[in-house]
Design a protein around this motif. Structure first.
Motif, PDB file in Angstrom:
ATOM      1  N   ASN A   1     135.381 -14.892  39.464  1.00  0.00           N
ATOM      2  CA  ASN A   1     135.805 -16.250  39.147  1.00  0.00           C
ATOM      3  C   ASN A   1     137.118 -16.594  39.820  1.00  0.00           C
TER       4      ASN A   1
ATOM      5  N   ARG B   1     130.686 -13.067  34.783  1.00  0.00           N
ATOM      6  CA  ARG B   1     131.683 -12.711  33.779  1.00  0.00           C
ATOM      7  C   ARG B   1     132.784 -11.824  34.367  1.00  0.00           C
ATOM      8  N   GLN B   2     132.565 -11.259  35.557  1.00  0.00           N
ATOM      9  CA  GLN B   2     133.591 -10.439  36.217  1.00  0.00           C
ATOM     10  C   GLN B   2     134.776 -11.364  36.580  1.00  0.00           C
TER      11      GLN B   2
ATOM     12  N   THR C   1     130.243  -8.643  40.888  1.00  0.00           N
ATOM     13  CA  THR C   1     130.019  -9.402  39.650  1.00  0.00           C
ATOM     14  C   THR C   1     129.754  -8.349  38.575  1.00  0.00           C
ATOM     15  N   GLU C   2     129.484  -8.779  37.347  1.00  0.00           N
ATOM     16  CA  GLU C   2     129.189  -7.786  36.299  1.00  0.00           C
ATOM     17  C   GLU C   2     127.792  -7.176  36.482  1.00  0.00           C
TER      18      GLU C   2
ATOM     19  N   TRP D   1     127.612 -18.283  29.260  1.00  0.00           N
ATOM     20  CA  TRP D   1     128.518 -18.263  30.407  1.00  0.00           C
ATOM     21  C   TRP D   1     129.935 -18.042  29.940  1.00  0.00           C
ATOM     22  N   PRO D   2     130.771 -17.330  30.663  1.00  0.00           N
ATOM     23  CA  PRO D   2     130.374 -16.550  31.830  1.00  0.00           C
ATOM     24  C   PRO D   2     129.519 -15.358  31.418  1.00  0.00           C
ATOM     25  N   GLY D   3     128.513 -15.026  32.252  1.00  0.00           N
ATOM     26  CA  GLY D   3     127.647 -13.900  31.914  1.00  0.00           C
ATOM     27  C   GLY D   3     126.445 -13.816  32.824  1.00  0.00           C
TER      28      GLY D   3
END
Ligand code: TXA
Ligand code: MG
Length: 339
Positions: free
Chosen positions: A125, A120-121, A28-29, A88-90
């Motif tokens: 998703n 957010r990656q 993910t981020e 979002w995304p975040g």
């Protein structure tokens, strides 16, 4: 079990493993998460086993869209919708009240709420969509160790215990998401992250922050906060400012063992380091330092001869709040004090 490393091109094979009830770690981020089908009780149970995590510690449900949350959450108030719209995304995890029995007890730890996050990656998703189910995703480390920011960190902790790891390189933020409790009377930050109180205030008006639990006996709101975290085998000490690095460097020189140092580029260039100092750069600012903190602690953990690690503090503003929260846990509040 052999743990397979999946590239972005092999995403559909990774998704098939998840659909089959296997564990696949995903980027993910913030940090890498340990993915399992959130609707499959047996799969979620394996997550606790693989991590060695206490099962009263609830998991974050990762979704690719807001619609999925409406299936599980009791209601989405206009404020919560605005939150999702803006952040979002975040790196913002939102705790909401659930519809009765909407998610299994292994996901919620028996609470009537659950934590939701839309990362957010883009690859995360894509994986959630390909799997077709929401994914639980605690940080993909052995319980108690620093969260993983590369696929290699995940492999180190969990190989042989999980089916695969989807590799997207080092993560961007480096510290875990902000956990915001929207089921409380007043919105409360249970864990600081890259989305800060200052970011949330204009929308929410009032935001409380859960005070650090060190030395307190009350039960934490986020059950995960009561467990030891981010602990490398060596003793970590916080060096509070540039001035403190002078006595800290002198102290290193008095040690017979090698000492690990995590400092900024500027702090490293300002002085001559004793031969036994093993220096790793945190880069130039709070963003690079947050990206590299866990990787640095893990690097020293691979060197058992290192018994002490000194790490620079940062001002507690913006992302500095999350950085200091993780560092204080790793250090058990110990600050370097010159005598
Ligand atoms: O950035 C992140 O959030 C990463 C990535 C992979 O998404 N995930 C992560 O998960 O850090 P985990 O399980 O390591 O941390 C989740 C935290 C824990 O402290 C847990 O106790 C808390 O969120 N939590 C989860 N559900 C909760 C709930 N219903 N009420 C209160 N706290 C909750
Ligand atoms: Mg964790």
């Amino acid at each position: 079990m052999e743990t397979k490393i999946y590239t972005a091109q092999e995403l559909s094979a990774a998704a098939a493993q998840l659909r089959a009830g296997e564990l696949v770690a995903f980027p993910t981020e913030t940090v890498y998460g340990l993915g399992a089908d959130a609707t499959n009780t047996a799969a979620v149970k394996k997550v606790y086993q693989a991590k060695g995590r206490p099962s009263d510690n609830p998991l974050i449900v990762h979704v690719a869209d807001v619609e999925t949350v409406t299936q599980y959450a009791a209601t989405l108030t206009p404020t919560v919708k605005k939150l999702m719209d803006q952040f979002w995304p975040g790196p913002l995890t939102i705790i909401l009240k659930l519809k009765p029995q909407a998610l299994a007890e292994v996901v919620t730890g028996g609470l009537s709420t659950a934590a939701f996050r839309n990362p957010r990656q883009p690859l995360t998703n894509a994986l959630i969509k390909a799997a077709g189910v929401p994914l639980v995703g605690p940080s993909a480390n052995t319980s108690g160790k620093p969260s993983p920011t590369t696929a290699a960190h995940v492999y180190h902790d969990l190989h042989g215990k999980i089916a695969g790891i989807l590799d997207a390189g080092p993560t961007e933020v480096g510290v875990e998401s902000t956990v915001l409790d929207m089921s409380a009377k007043t919105p409360t930050i249970l864990r600081p992250g890259a989305v800060t109180r200052a970011d949330l205030l204009p929308l929410l008006g009032e935001v409380l922050e859960q005070q650090p639990l060190v030395g307190k006996t009350e039960i934490p709101k986020a059950p995960g906060m009561k467990y030891t975290h981010y602990s490398p085998a060596a003793a970590v000490q916080i060096v509070d400012d540039d001035q403190q690095w002078t006595p800290a460097t002198a102290w290193i020189a008095t040690q017979s063992d090698p000492v690990g140092v995590l400092a900024t580029e500027q702090q490293i260039n300002m002085r001559k380091w004793p031969k036994n100092a093993h220096v790793i750069s945190l880069g130039t600012d709070i963003n690079t330092a947050s990206q590299r903190l866990f990787a640095g602690l893990r690097q020293f953990d691979l060197q058992p001869e290192i018994k002490h690690i000194l790490v620079t503090a940062f001002p507690r503003t913006g992302l500095g709040d999350a950085y200091m929260n993780r560092l204080e846990k790793a250090a058990g509040q110990k600050h370097f004090i010159s005598l």
